[in-house]
Write a protein that holds these residues in place. Sequence first.
Motif, mmCIF file in Angstrom:
data_model
loop_
_atom_site.group_PDB
_atom_site.id
_atom_site.type_symbol
_atom_site.label_atom_id
_atom_site.label_comp_id
_atom_site.label_asym_id
_atom_site.label_seq_id
_atom_site.Cartn_x
_atom_site.Cartn_y
_atom_site.Cartn_z
ATOM 1 N N GLY A 268 0.836 -1.190 0.000
ATOM 2 C CA GLY A 268 0.000 0.000 0.000
ATOM 3 C C GLY A 268 0.871 1.239 0.000
ATOM 4 N N ASP A 269 0.286 2.316 0.426
ATOM 5 C CA ASP A 269 1.033 3.561 0.583
ATOM 6 C C ASP A 269 0.579 4.226 1.875
ATOM 7 N N VAL A 270 0.931 5.442 2.057
ATOM 8 C CA VAL A 270 0.600 6.142 3.293
ATOM 9 C C VAL A 270 -0.919 6.267 3.487
ATOM 10 N N HIS A 271 -1.688 6.161 2.408
ATOM 11 C CA HIS A 271 -3.139 6.345 2.479
ATOM 12 C C HIS A 271 -3.937 5.039 2.479
ATOM 13 N N ALA A 272 -3.278 3.926 2.173
ATOM 14 C CA ALA A 272 -4.019 2.665 2.068
ATOM 15 C C ALA A 272 -3.112 1.500 2.458
ATOM 16 N N PRO A 273 -3.689 0.481 3.085
ATOM 17 C CA PRO A 273 -2.883 -0.694 3.432
ATOM 18 C C PRO A 273 -2.579 -1.520 2.176
ATOM 19 N N GLY A 274 -1.659 -2.460 2.311
ATOM 20 C CA GLY A 274 -1.377 -3.375 1.212
ATOM 21 C C GLY A 274 -2.524 -4.359 1.029
ATOM 22 N N SER A 275 -2.431 -5.133 -0.044
ATOM 23 C CA SER A 275 -3.482 -6.112 -0.356
ATOM 24 C C SER A 275 -2.870 -7.478 -0.592
ATOM 25 N N VAL A 276 -3.554 -8.509 -0.138
ATOM 26 C CA VAL A 276 -3.177 -9.883 -0.419
ATOM 27 C C VAL A 276 -4.160 -10.424 -1.436
ATOM 28 N N TRP A 277 -3.634 -11.025 -2.491
ATOM 29 C CA TRP A 277 -4.437 -11.574 -3.583
ATOM 30 C C TRP A 277 -4.227 -13.082 -3.626
ATOM 31 N N ARG A 278 -5.247 -13.801 -4.044
ATOM 32 C CA ARG A 278 -5.141 -15.254 -4.214
ATOM 33 C C ARG A 278 -5.597 -15.609 -5.616
ATOM 34 N N ARG A 279 -4.835 -16.454 -6.254
ATOM 35 C CA ARG A 279 -5.216 -16.980 -7.559
ATOM 36 C C ARG A 279 -5.044 -18.489 -7.502
ATOM 37 N N SER A 280 -5.958 -19.223 -8.120
ATOM 38 C CA SER A 280 -5.849 -20.675 -8.190
ATOM 39 C C SER A 280 -6.516 -21.150 -9.463
ATOM 40 N N GLY A 281 -6.191 -22.353 -9.847
ATOM 41 C CA GLY A 281 -6.787 -22.917 -11.053
ATOM 42 C C GLY A 281 -6.159 -24.255 -11.384
ATOM 43 N N HIS A 282 -6.404 -24.705 -12.582
ATOM 44 C CA HIS A 282 -5.864 -25.976 -13.039
ATOM 45 C C HIS A 282 -5.393 -25.823 -14.481
ATOM 46 N N PHE A 283 -4.458 -26.655 -14.862
ATOM 47 C CA PHE A 283 -3.920 -26.650 -16.214
ATOM 48 C C PHE A 283 -3.235 -27.986 -16.463
ATOM 49 N N THR A 284 -2.938 -28.265 -17.712
ATOM 50 C CA THR A 284 -2.187 -29.459 -18.079
ATOM 51 C C THR A 284 -0.870 -29.004 -18.686
ATOM 52 N N PRO A 285 0.234 -29.218 -17.954
ATOM 53 C CA PRO A 285 1.528 -28.778 -18.470
ATOM 54 C C PRO A 285 1.984 -29.649 -19.641
ATOM 55 N N PRO A 286 2.710 -29.051 -20.574
ATOM 56 C CA PRO A 286 3.265 -29.859 -21.665
ATOM 57 C C PRO A 286 4.395 -30.743 -21.140
ATOM 58 N N PRO A 287 4.719 -31.818 -21.844
ATOM 59 C CA PRO A 287 5.823 -32.676 -21.419
ATOM 60 C C PRO A 287 7.112 -31.861 -21.245
ATOM 61 N N GLY A 288 7.828 -32.136 -20.165
ATOM 62 C CA GLY A 288 9.101 -31.478 -19.920
ATOM 63 C C GLY A 288 9.007 -30.159 -19.167
ATOM 64 N N MET A 289 7.795 -29.672 -18.912
ATOM 65 C CA MET A 289 7.649 -28.411 -18.176
ATOM 66 C C MET A 289 8.116 -28.610 -16.741
ATOM 67 N N THR A 290 8.891 -27.656 -16.235
ATOM 68 C CA THR A 290 9.362 -27.702 -14.849
ATOM 69 C C THR A 290 8.449 -26.852 -13.972
ATOM 70 N N ARG A 291 8.631 -26.964 -12.657
ATOM 71 C CA ARG A 291 7.865 -26.119 -11.731
ATOM 72 C C ARG A 291 8.178 -24.648 -11.989
ATOM 73 N N HIS A 292 9.440 -24.347 -12.267
ATOM 74 C CA HIS A 292 9.820 -22.965 -12.572
ATOM 75 C C HIS A 292 9.129 -22.478 -13.842
ATOM 76 N N ASP A 293 9.098 -23.317 -14.862
ATOM 77 C CA ASP A 293 8.394 -22.955 -16.101
ATOM 78 C C ASP A 293 6.923 -22.668 -15.812
ATOM 79 N N ALA A 294 6.306 -23.522 -14.985
ATOM 80 C CA ALA A 294 4.897 -23.336 -14.641
ATOM 81 C C ALA A 294 4.703 -22.027 -13.890
ATOM 82 N N TYR A 295 5.587 -21.737 -12.938
ATOM 83 C CA TYR A 295 5.518 -20.489 -12.181
ATOM 84 C C TYR A 295 5.586 -19.288 -13.126
ATOM 85 N N GLU A 296 6.558 -19.284 -14.023
ATOM 86 C CA GLU A 296 6.719 -18.168 -14.966
ATOM 87 C C GLU A 296 5.499 -18.024 -15.874
#
Length: 74
Positions: free
Chosen positions: A18-46
């Motif tokens: 946030g800033d001096v006038h507002a607090p920070g915010s916590v966001w949540r995102r979730s979902g599902h996907f099918t990674p291609p063969p060879g995808m790493t956790r880092h690749d998925a994160y990016e």
Amino acid sequence: MDQAQGSHFFFMSLYTPGDVHAPGSVWRRSGHFTPPPGMTRHDAYEMLMGEITEDTPALAGATVLAFDVQPNQL
């Protein structure tokens, strides 16, 4: 059960300061996907971070508090 779900589930929590006038915010995102063969956790994160910031430009530069990706099958 939705047969259209991807093979992997992810969640990400992000923090935008946030800033001096507002607090920070916590966001949540979730979902599902099918990674291609060879995808790493880092690749998925990016890839997912790119999609998230494209959808919500305010999250560009946000601090990632938590990230996880797991097989969607229980």
